[in-house]
Design an enzyme around this catalytic site. Structure first.
Site, PDB file in Angstrom:
ATOM      1  N   ASP A   1     -39.873   9.928 -30.222  1.00  0.00           N
ATOM      2  CA  ASP A   1     -38.719   9.715 -31.100  1.00  0.00           C
ATOM      3  C   ASP A   1     -39.067  10.018 -32.550  1.00  0.00           C
ATOM      4  OD1 ASP A   1     -36.315   9.050 -32.183  1.00  0.00           O
ATOM      5  OD2 ASP A   1     -36.213   7.040 -31.332  1.00  0.00           O
TER       6      ASP A   1
ATOM      7  N   ASP B   1     -33.659  15.923 -34.716  1.00  0.00           N
ATOM      8  CA  ASP B   1     -33.914  14.628 -34.096  1.00  0.00           C
ATOM      9  C   ASP B   1     -34.240  14.823 -32.623  1.00  0.00           C
ATOM     10  OD1 ASP B   1     -34.017  11.836 -33.763  1.00  0.00           O
ATOM     11  OD2 ASP B   1     -31.921  11.779 -33.139  1.00  0.00           O
TER      12      ASP B   1
END
Length: 478
Positions: free
Chosen positions: A151, A356
């Site tokens: 992440d 992202d």
């Protein structure tokens, strides 16, 4: 005689013209300038067989990356692949809503954790977050392997911890569970708790919302569906490979989770925060890492340092975003089927964009998405349209075809970098008779654009935080 000569000249000119057209078409195909992909529809169905990548770097700084629902996932435990793509889309929207809310409301610069399960209570116990890719990294002495979600939108690495065996008051039901992924700090000889007086226990980490003794630095992460992780800051040995081991890495030891399944152990935080894993290993890796996200039936890599970075990587500057540690980008233009879309330059100027790993589907400003969707539809007239699914509103039924011709899509970023998306980054397959354009529009012009993991698939993506740049290269996994 004159008529016959004129007719012969016309025929010769026509043949020359047609031959030139065929030659130019062949040259275009040979030079790679054809502006469409040809997709074998059978390749869109999930496979039960894992195909290792030829670019799994066998180095001291590389981890294998797999899709958490795919054929290569360690979470399968011998079970058949179950890939609920509609559910992934629902959880993906929850994550994006959280990112937009955080930036719109100008929230305080506290720990950024953006992995979000779905809001529907009946679905909230799915794997943590919409992030699709996991790595297995070793924690503790002896090493305990932990499957963690990659992440880039999260600051703190955290994993589920259970104090087992010290005394009866530390024993929880989870200690007796069949899940062997839960980390037991008491079994690690290199484990230490971070005290509340440590300089590492700064205001953007310390939580005052949960009961915590004076000798521990407690944290609390709340997600927007009432799921959460609570625990304390600790440090221990992290093992990337047997040749690359780091002592004293700070991470979150989660003692209590709500509405989070235990299929994954936690998160590997890769943001630019001082407590992210790349920041804590900067002395070794120079705050550089790269990855390639594979298709669900294959493997990719997460590589720390400059090992294996392609010589063809093209870089774009990282743009800072106030009060976050996310990786900002400047999107300049988009090309579909070889034609640059007519999008006013002001559309991407505010509030810019981020890249992202945890967001699946790329989000675009409404005007930019409308232009992309219109150009895509124009190139897909030969196919029957199908109903929208969740956030995807441009879908097709390819029944009756063995292949589909799909226009190529390229993004141009600041610094003159153009990135052509891979074959798998354009169509999102729900099933064999339902495929959709893998992009979505934001609700508002002021919402942040997000370059998601689906569009990054098969690219090598390089994060050079020290150099202030992000790079892209083709064929990163194979």
């Amino acid at each position: 005689m004159s008529f016959a000569r004129n007719l012969l000249n016309i025929i010769i000119l026509l043949c020359v013209y047609l031959n030139r057209g065929f030659t130019e078409g062949a040259q275009e195909r040979e030079s790679g300038r054809v502006d469409y992909h040809t997709i074998q529809l059978s390749s869109l169905s999930p496979s039960s067989s894992c195909v290792p990548s030829s670019k799994e770097y066998d180095t001291k700084s590389s981890l294998r990356v797999v899709h958490k629902h795919g054929a290569c996932s360690p979470l399968r435990s011998g079970k058949a692949v179950k890939l609920d793509r509609a559910d992934i889309l629902r959880r993906d929207q929850a994550r994006v809503d959280s990112i937009h809310s955080k930036l719109t409301n100008n929230l305080e610069d506290r720990l950024t954790q953006t992995g979000l399960p779905v809001k529907d209570e009946s679905k909230s116990k799915e794997d943590l977050g919409s992030g699709s890719y996991i790595v297995t990294i070793g924690i503790g002495t002896p090493t305990h392997n932990q499957p963690l979600i990659i992440d880039t939108g999260s600051d703190l690495t955290w994993t589920k911890c259970r104090q087992c065996g010290r005394s009866r008051r530390y024993i929880s039901l989870a200690c007796n569970s069949k899940n062997k992924d839960i980390f037991n700090p008491s079994s690690s000889t290199s484990f230490n708790t971070v005290s509340s007086t440590s300089r590492v226990c700064s205001d953007d980490i310390r939580s005052t919302d949960i009961p915590c003794s004076a000798y521990r630095c407690c944290y609390s992460i709340d997600y927007n569906d009432n799921s959460s992780s609570e625990g304390y800051l600790a440090e221990d040995k992290f093992t990337v490979t047997t040749a690359d081991v780091f002592s004293g890495i700070h991470f979150g030891c989660s003692e209590k989770e709500a509405n989070i399944n235990d299929n994954t152990a936690g998160l590997l935080g890769l943001s630019s925060h001082v407590l992210s894993f790349p920041s804590q290993t900067a002395n070794k890796y120079n705050n550089i890492f790269s990855y390639c996200f594979p298709s669900p039936d294959r493997t990719g890599h997460l590589t720390f340092g400059s090992t294996g970075i392609s010589s063809s990587v093209k870089y774009t500057p990282i743009k800072s975003l106030p009060k976050t540690h996310l990786y900002g980008l400047d999107i300049v233009s988009i090309t579909v089927g070889g034609k640059k879309l007519e999008i006013p330059s002001t559309v991407f100027s505010h509030p810019r964009a981020i890249i992202d790993s945890g967001t699946v589907i790329t989000r675009l400003p409404p005007k930019a998405y409308a232009a992309l969707r219109g150009a895509f539809k124009e190139n897909m007239k030969n196919y029957t349209t199908a109903s929208a699914v969740e956030l995807l509103d441009t879908c097709y039924d390819p029944k009756g075809f063995d292949t589909m011709s799909v226009p190529k899509v390229s993004f141009s970023f600041g610094g003159g970098t153009t990135v052509e998306l891979g074959l798998n980054g354009i169509l999102y397959p729900l099933n064999a008779s339902h495929v959709c354009l893998a992009f979505a529009g934001n609700d508002n012009d002021g919402d942040l654009a997000i370059f998601g993991s689906f569009q990054q698939m098969t690219l090598q993506v390089v994060y050079d935080t020290a150099g202030g740049r992000i790079g892209f290269a083709q064929n990163g996994c194979s």
